[in-house]
Design a protein around this motif. Structure first.
Motif, PDB file in Angstrom:
ATOM      1  N   GLY A  28       0.822  -1.197   0.000  1.00  0.00           N
ATOM      2  CA  GLY A  28       0.000   0.000   0.000  1.00  0.00           C
ATOM      3  C   GLY A  28       0.854   1.244   0.000  1.00  0.00           C
ATOM      4  N   GLU A  29       0.201   2.370   0.098  1.00  0.00           N
ATOM      5  CA  GLU A  29       0.885   3.661   0.071  1.00  0.00           C
ATOM      6  C   GLU A  29       0.783   4.410   1.387  1.00  0.00           C
ATOM      7  N   GLY A  30       0.027   3.857   2.341  1.00  0.00           N
ATOM      8  CA  GLY A  30      -0.175   4.542   3.607  1.00  0.00           C
ATOM      9  C   GLY A  30       1.029   4.447   4.521  1.00  0.00           C
ATOM     10  N   ASN A  31       0.939   5.132   5.655  1.00  0.00           N
ATOM     11  CA  ASN A  31       2.017   5.086   6.629  1.00  0.00           C
ATOM     12  C   ASN A  31       2.224   3.654   7.119  1.00  0.00           C
ATOM     13  N   GLY A  32       3.467   3.191   7.073  1.00  0.00           N
ATOM     14  CA  GLY A  32       3.766   1.838   7.521  1.00  0.00           C
ATOM     15  C   GLY A  32       3.485   0.760   6.498  1.00  0.00           C
ATOM     16  N   GLU A  33       3.059   1.146   5.297  1.00  0.00           N
ATOM     17  CA  GLU A  33       2.839   0.189   4.212  1.00  0.00           C
ATOM     18  C   GLU A  33       3.981   0.297   3.192  1.00  0.00           C
ATOM     19  N   PHE A  34       4.143  -0.755   2.406  1.00  0.00           N
ATOM     20  CA  PHE A  34       5.268  -0.805   1.475  1.00  0.00           C
ATOM     21  C   PHE A  34       4.808  -1.139   0.059  1.00  0.00           C
ATOM     22  N   ASN A  35       5.633  -0.720  -0.888  1.00  0.00           N
ATOM     23  CA  ASN A  35       5.465  -1.107  -2.283  1.00  0.00           C
ATOM     24  C   ASN A  35       6.848  -1.517  -2.792  1.00  0.00           C
ATOM     25  N   TYR A  36       7.127  -2.826  -2.717  1.00  0.00           N
ATOM     26  CA  TYR A  36       8.418  -3.397  -3.064  1.00  0.00           C
ATOM     27  C   TYR A  36       9.561  -2.826  -2.194  1.00  0.00           C
ATOM     28  N   PRO A  37       9.548  -3.147  -0.917  1.00  0.00           N
ATOM     29  CA  PRO A  37      10.665  -2.724  -0.050  1.00  0.00           C
ATOM     30  C   PRO A  37      11.968  -3.371  -0.507  1.00  0.00           C
ATOM     31  N   GLN A  38      13.069  -2.626  -0.397  1.00  0.00           N
ATOM     32  CA  GLN A  38      14.347  -3.053  -0.966  1.00  0.00           C
ATOM     33  C   GLN A  38      15.383  -3.470   0.072  1.00  0.00           C
ATOM     34  N   SER A  39      15.456  -2.762   1.173  1.00  0.00           N
ATOM     35  CA  SER A  39      16.513  -3.013   2.153  1.00  0.00           C
ATOM     36  C   SER A  39      16.168  -2.308   3.452  1.00  0.00           C
ATOM     37  N   ALA A  40      17.020  -2.521   4.467  1.00  0.00           N
ATOM     38  CA  ALA A  40      16.769  -1.918   5.771  1.00  0.00           C
ATOM     39  C   ALA A  40      18.086  -1.677   6.491  1.00  0.00           C
ATOM     40  N   ALA A  41      18.031  -0.848   7.525  1.00  0.00           N
ATOM     41  CA  ALA A  41      19.182  -0.578   8.383  1.00  0.00           C
ATOM     42  C   ALA A  41      18.654  -0.241   9.774  1.00  0.00           C
ATOM     43  N   VAL A  42      19.515  -0.420  10.768  1.00  0.00           N
ATOM     44  CA  VAL A  42      19.153  -0.157  12.158  1.00  0.00           C
ATOM     45  C   VAL A  42      20.102   0.885  12.729  1.00  0.00           C
ATOM     46  N   ASP A  43      19.556   1.877  13.475  1.00  0.00           N
ATOM     47  CA  ASP A  43      20.422   2.883  14.083  1.00  0.00           C
ATOM     48  C   ASP A  43      20.814   2.485  15.501  1.00  0.00           C
ATOM     49  N   ALA A  44      21.557   3.341  16.177  1.00  0.00           N
ATOM     50  CA  ALA A  44      22.090   3.020  17.498  1.00  0.00           C
ATOM     51  C   ALA A  44      20.996   2.824  18.540  1.00  0.00           C
ATOM     52  N   ASN A  45      19.828   3.402  18.294  1.00  0.00           N
ATOM     53  CA  ASN A  45      18.709   3.264  19.228  1.00  0.00           C
ATOM     54  C   ASN A  45      17.787   2.094  18.892  1.00  0.00           C
ATOM     55  N   GLY A  46      18.118   1.365  17.835  1.00  0.00           N
ATOM     56  CA  GLY A  46      17.297   0.227  17.442  1.00  0.00           C
ATOM     57  C   GLY A  46      16.171   0.575  16.501  1.00  0.00           C
ATOM     58  N   ASN A  47      16.095   1.845  16.063  1.00  0.00           N
ATOM     59  CA  ASN A  47      15.062   2.215  15.089  1.00  0.00           C
ATOM     60  C   ASN A  47      15.399   1.600  13.731  1.00  0.00           C
ATOM     61  N   LEU A  48      14.359   1.205  13.013  1.00  0.00           N
ATOM     62  CA  LEU A  48      14.511   0.511  11.737  1.00  0.00           C
ATOM     63  C   LEU A  48      14.180   1.445  10.581  1.00  0.00           C
ATOM     64  N   TYR A  49      15.101   1.513   9.604  1.00  0.00           N
ATOM     65  CA  TYR A  49      14.930   2.351   8.416  1.00  0.00           C
ATOM     66  C   TYR A  49      14.730   1.428   7.220  1.00  0.00           C
ATOM     67  N   VAL A  50      13.617   1.578   6.514  1.00  0.00           N
ATOM     68  CA  VAL A  50      13.285   0.688   5.407  1.00  0.00           C
ATOM     69  C   VAL A  50      13.200   1.488   4.108  1.00  0.00           C
ATOM     70  N   VAL A  51      13.915   1.014   3.078  1.00  0.00           N
ATOM     71  CA  VAL A  51      13.806   1.615   1.743  1.00  0.00           C
ATOM     72  C   VAL A  51      12.539   1.086   1.095  1.00  0.00           C
ATOM     73  N   ASP A  52      11.548   1.952   0.956  1.00  0.00           N
ATOM     74  CA  ASP A  52      10.245   1.602   0.385  1.00  0.00           C
ATOM     75  C   ASP A  52      10.301   1.936  -1.105  1.00  0.00           C
ATOM     76  N   GLY A  53      10.779   0.943  -1.902  1.00  0.00           N
ATOM     77  CA  GLY A  53      11.222   1.176  -3.262  1.00  0.00           C
ATOM     78  C   GLY A  53      10.300   1.979  -4.160  1.00  0.00           C
ATOM     79  N   PHE A  54       9.095   1.456  -4.395  1.00  0.00           N
ATOM     80  CA  PHE A  54       8.219   2.118  -5.356  1.00  0.00           C
ATOM     81  C   PHE A  54       7.204   3.040  -4.708  1.00  0.00           C
ATOM     82  N   ASN A  55       7.387   3.303  -3.417  1.00  0.00           N
ATOM     83  CA  ASN A  55       6.779   4.482  -2.799  1.00  0.00           C
ATOM     84  C   ASN A  55       7.816   5.596  -2.690  1.00  0.00           C
ATOM     85  N   PHE A  56       9.049   5.308  -3.118  1.00  0.00           N
ATOM     86  CA  PHE A  56      10.125   6.290  -3.247  1.00  0.00           C
ATOM     87  C   PHE A  56      10.345   7.074  -1.952  1.00  0.00           C
ATOM     88  N   ARG A  57      10.540   6.314  -0.860  1.00  0.00           N
ATOM     89  CA  ARG A  57      10.705   6.968   0.430  1.00  0.00           C
ATOM     90  C   ARG A  57      11.460   6.051   1.396  1.00  0.00           C
TER      91      ARG A  57
END
Length: 339
Positions: free
Chosen positions: A206-235
């Motif tokens: 989907g396109e809403g907050n917390g939804e994905f359109n072909y997610p590509q990858s992820a990373a974790v910061d020092a606080n444990g927050n998760l960053y997700v590349v939401d490929g075709f939502n371009f964000r």
């Protein structure tokens, strides 16, 4: 073969080897060039360091040529490097479309295809991660996550048959002993313990907050927050340690600060966010508020750019590793100043 034929054969072989050596020299000349970003008069903040290609990095081109000519083993080299993870300061695991999973060890000066000693078939590897002496490999063929020790022995598999349709990326949160599995086909991110216990799942298509359109990858910061590349939502979508949506940044576009085909993501020790783009052929660096700081690279077969960069990893010394897929190499950069 008569004596003359033998002489002609080895003369031709030597000429070919010298030609290959000459190509190697031109490559060395290219490697000797200094590439920095941004360009003067601005102060440099990122510098190209070196290129990883395979076993030939540790041996001469002529020696490798005659070894192959005499029936010796063909040197292992990157063909289509996909994902990369760091297993200490001098050891890197890379998934490769042709050679499976490769261990590149700069301390021992060895390159090894670990599938040759693994007790399971490491066919069609995708995402890869390393933590606490364990290697996690996403296998598109068996649709599972294989967990191996440093000897290539299988510890366990995570996920029942068909659980992961295409585990394109895996990232470890080593402080919390968990892994995140990005499944591009299911448009979800799965959270598991390192022992294979399911914790929670993030997202749906989907396109809403917390939804994905072909997610590509992820990373974790020092606080444990998760960053997700939401490929075709371009964000870039950001979640807390419980998988709760926090915020996002980014939009589709062809100007710097926007995304055309976002792929890999990593964070440096300052909390800056690095995002690869397969169309822009670069990585862009953002601060934690999502504001563009600078970009590095362009379309190039030289050391100033990439052809389809896929994955990025950053070590504790802020060295930046990028799998340069169509250039069959891993490019290494150094962050000179990040604050």
């Amino acid at each position: 073969m008569n004596k003359l034929s033998v002489l002609l054969f080895f003369g031709s072989a030597l000429a070919f080897a010298l030609l290959a050596s000459g190509c190697g020299s031109s490559r060395e000349m290219e490697s000797a060039r200094r590439y920095i970003w941004p360009e003067p008069p601005d102060s440099p903040r990122v510098e190209y360091i070196n290129t990883l290609r395979g076993e030939s990095d540790f041996s001469s081109g002529i020696g490798g040529f005659f070894n192959a000519l005499s029936g010796g083993a063909v040197a292992i080299k990157f063909s289509r490097p996909f994902d990369i993870c760091l297993a200490g300061e001098e050891r890197y695991y890379v998934t490769d479309a042709t050679n499976g999973v490769i261990l590149y060890d700069t301390k021992k000066k060895t390159v090894e295809a670990i599938g040759e000693r693994s007790t399971i078939d490491l066919k069609e590897p995708r995402g890869i991660a390393y933590a606490h002496g364990k290697l996690f490999i996403g296998l598109a063929s068996s649709k599972k996550i294989a967990v191996l020790n440093d000897n290539g022995e299988v510890i366990r598999a995570i996920g029942r048959d068909g659980k992961f349709q295409n585990p394109i990326d895996i990232v470890c949160d080593s402080l919390r002993n968990r892994i995140y599995i990005v499944d591009i086909k299911q448009h979800k991110v799965f959270a598991y313990t390192e022992d294979g216990d399911s914790l929670f799942t993030i997202g749906k298509r989907g396109e809403g907050n917390g939804e994905f359109n072909y997610p590509q990858s992820a990373a974790v910061d020092a606080n444990g927050n998760l960053y997700v590349v939401d490929g075709f939502n371009f964000r870039i979508a950001i979640f807390d340690t419980n998988g709760t949506y926090l915020r996002q940044f980014g939009s589709q576009g062809d100007v710097y600060g926007s995304f055309a085909r976002p792929k890999g993501i990593a964070l440096d020790s300052y909390g800056n966010i690095y995002v690869l783009d397969g169309v822009h052929q670069n990585f862009q660096i953002f601060n934690n508020a999502g504001e563009l700081l600078m970009f590095v690279g362009k379309f190039s077969y030289m050391n100033d750019g990439f052809q389809n960069p896929v994955s990025i990893a950053i070590d504790g010394n802020n060295r930046i590793f990028v799998t340069d897929n169509l250039n069959s190499r891993v490019q290494v950069f150094q962050l000179l100043k990040g604050d």
